[in-house]
Design an enzyme around this catalytic site. Structure first.
Site, PDB file in Angstrom:
ATOM      1  N   LYS A  14       0.763  -1.121  -0.076  1.00  0.00           N
ATOM      2  CA  LYS A  14      -0.010   0.051   0.086  1.00  0.00           C
ATOM      3  C   LYS A  14       0.975   1.169  -0.112  1.00  0.00           C
ATOM      4  O   LYS A  14       0.579   2.255  -0.696  1.00  0.00           O
ATOM      5  CB  LYS A  14      -0.787   0.159   1.120  1.00  0.00           C
ATOM      6  CG  LYS A  14      -1.931  -0.993   1.155  1.00  0.00           C
ATOM      7  CD  LYS A  14      -2.967  -0.943   2.248  1.00  0.00           C
ATOM      8  CE  LYS A  14      -2.417  -0.988   3.975  1.00  0.00           C
ATOM      9  NZ  LYS A  14      -1.714  -2.272   4.178  1.00  0.00           N
ATOM     10  N   ARG A  88      -9.868   0.299   8.792  1.00  0.00           N
ATOM     11  CA  ARG A  88      -9.724  -0.702   9.181  1.00  0.00           C
ATOM     12  C   ARG A  88     -10.656  -1.658   9.907  1.00  0.00           C
ATOM     13  O   ARG A  88     -10.384  -2.807  10.167  1.00  0.00           O
ATOM     14  CB  ARG A  88      -8.202  -1.079  10.124  1.00  0.00           C
ATOM     15  CG  ARG A  88      -6.790  -1.305   9.292  1.00  0.00           C
ATOM     16  CD  ARG A  88      -5.841  -1.058  10.307  1.00  0.00           C
ATOM     17  NE  ARG A  88      -4.655  -1.576   9.967  1.00  0.00           N
ATOM     18  CZ  ARG A  88      -3.403  -1.049   9.552  1.00  0.00           C
ATOM     19  NH1 ARG A  88      -3.323  -0.041   9.070  1.00  0.00           N
ATOM     20  NH2 ARG A  88      -2.395  -2.110   9.391  1.00  0.00           N
ATOM     21  N   ARG A 127      11.121  -6.551   4.459  1.00  0.00           N
ATOM     22  CA  ARG A 127      10.964  -4.923   4.795  1.00  0.00           C
ATOM     23  C   ARG A 127      11.549  -4.637   5.941  1.00  0.00           C
ATOM     24  O   ARG A 127      12.220  -3.483   6.323  1.00  0.00           O
ATOM     25  CB  ARG A 127       9.716  -4.756   4.620  1.00  0.00           C
ATOM     26  CG  ARG A 127       9.280  -3.162   4.939  1.00  0.00           C
ATOM     27  CD  ARG A 127       7.842  -3.067   4.656  1.00  0.00           C
ATOM     28  NE  ARG A 127       6.894  -2.980   5.839  1.00  0.00           N
ATOM     29  CZ  ARG A 127       5.645  -2.856   5.793  1.00  0.00           C
ATOM     30  NH1 ARG A 127       5.087  -2.618   4.571  1.00  0.00           N
ATOM     31  NH2 ARG A 127       4.728  -3.071   6.920  1.00  0.00           N
ATOM     32  N   ARG A 133      11.150  -1.487  11.596  1.00  0.00           N
ATOM     33  CA  ARG A 133       9.970  -1.717  12.457  1.00  0.00           C
ATOM     34  C   ARG A 133       9.849  -2.907  13.016  1.00  0.00           C
ATOM     35  O   ARG A 133       9.834  -4.190  12.557  1.00  0.00           O
ATOM     36  CB  ARG A 133       8.507  -1.635  11.385  1.00  0.00           C
ATOM     37  CG  ARG A 133       8.273  -0.137  11.256  1.00  0.00           C
ATOM     38  CD  ARG A 133       7.131  -0.244  10.184  1.00  0.00           C
ATOM     39  NE  ARG A 133       5.942  -0.758  10.611  1.00  0.00           N
ATOM     40  CZ  ARG A 133       4.760  -0.893   9.865  1.00  0.00           C
ATOM     41  NH1 ARG A 133       4.548  -0.064   8.924  1.00  0.00           N
ATOM     42  NH2 ARG A 133       3.880  -1.383  10.268  1.00  0.00           N
ATOM     43  N   ARG A 145      -0.909  -9.601  13.063  1.00  0.00           N
ATOM     44  CA  ARG A 145      -1.355  -8.650  12.385  1.00  0.00           C
ATOM     45  C   ARG A 145      -2.323  -9.297  11.121  1.00  0.00           C
ATOM     46  O   ARG A 145      -3.265  -8.441  10.870  1.00  0.00           O
ATOM     47  CB  ARG A 145      -0.129  -7.852  11.757  1.00  0.00           C
ATOM     48  CG  ARG A 145       0.417  -6.909  12.822  1.00  0.00           C
ATOM     49  CD  ARG A 145       1.823  -6.528  12.257  1.00  0.00           C
ATOM     50  NE  ARG A 145       1.899  -5.514  11.056  1.00  0.00           N
ATOM     51  CZ  ARG A 145       2.936  -5.016  10.521  1.00  0.00           C
ATOM     52  NH1 ARG A 145       4.039  -5.629  10.581  1.00  0.00           N
ATOM     53  NH2 ARG A 145       2.831  -4.289   9.273  1.00  0.00           N
TER      54      ARG A 145
END
Ligand code: AMP
Length: 190
Positions: A14, A88, A127, A133, A145
């Site tokens: 995204k 969400r 990533r 993160r 998640r």
């Protein structure tokens, strides 16, 4: 106004695609995840948000909706907005509809990036090296998640489907090809 909800599970791409849509259509890009991460870390709000995001849980709707609305209000002259990582939950989607209706506008379309779960996990772990993160690096948090997405967030697609606004996009392939699919869908729909 061109109001695009860019939807998909964590790791769907995204953020990458939002940057390209923003350039192409001169839109404001609002990512609630980025807004939470940019809060002053010593503030109560940041600590509260982090207590959820560190575990891969959703920040409660009332807080998230307020944050989103105050962010949108910063751009009164926007030609349009890309909503990335919001809504969400269906509660957030309903709140967004009311908020936009009060401004005389509405969600134009939801573009939903479809990516298989195995591919998401591989991407998130990869990533983590660049994003720094913690929630990308830990497989237990990644799984939570994804589970949270499946349980609480996936139904948001049905909400927009019911409004005739859902467009599924294959989120696997080269970044350029996926961008082209997104542009094509916007051109047909806007
Ligand atoms: P993201 O950068 O979109 O992956 O978001 C990182 C984390 O921020 C999520 O795992 C949630 O804890 C929190 N978050 C971001 N957007 C929302 C939202 N719309 N509703 C609830 N929590 C959110």
């Amino acid at each position: 106004m061109l109001n695009i909800v860019l939807f998909g599970p964590p790791g769907a791409g995204k953020g990458t695609q939002a940057d390209r849509l923003k350039e192409q259509y001169d839109l404001v890009h609002i990512s609630t995840g980025d807004v939470f991460r940019a809060l002053d870390p010593s503030s109560d709000l940041a600590k509260l948000a982090k207590s959820y995001s560190d575990k891969g849980d959703l920040v409660p709707d009332d807080i998230t909706i307020k944050i989103l609305e105050s962010e949108v209000t910063k751009y009164p002259n926007a030609k349009g907005v890309i909503y990335d990582g919001f809504p969400r939950t269906t509660g957030q989607a309903k709140a967004l509809d009311l908020f936009l209706a009060a401004k005389g506008t509405s969600v134009t379309m939801m573009l939903s990036l479809i990516v298989p779960e195995d591919e998401l996990k591989t991407r998130l772990i990869g990533r983590a090296k660049d994003s720094g993160r913690e929630d990308d690096a830990n497989p237990v948090i990644i799984q939570n998640r994804i589970n949270t997405y499946n349980k609480s967030t996936a139904p948001v697609a049905d909400y927009y489907k019911g409004q005739g606004k859902l467009i599924d996009i294959n989120g696997v392939g080269s970044i350029g090809d996926i961008t082209k699919s997104l542009f094509d869908s916007i051109e047909i729909t806007k």
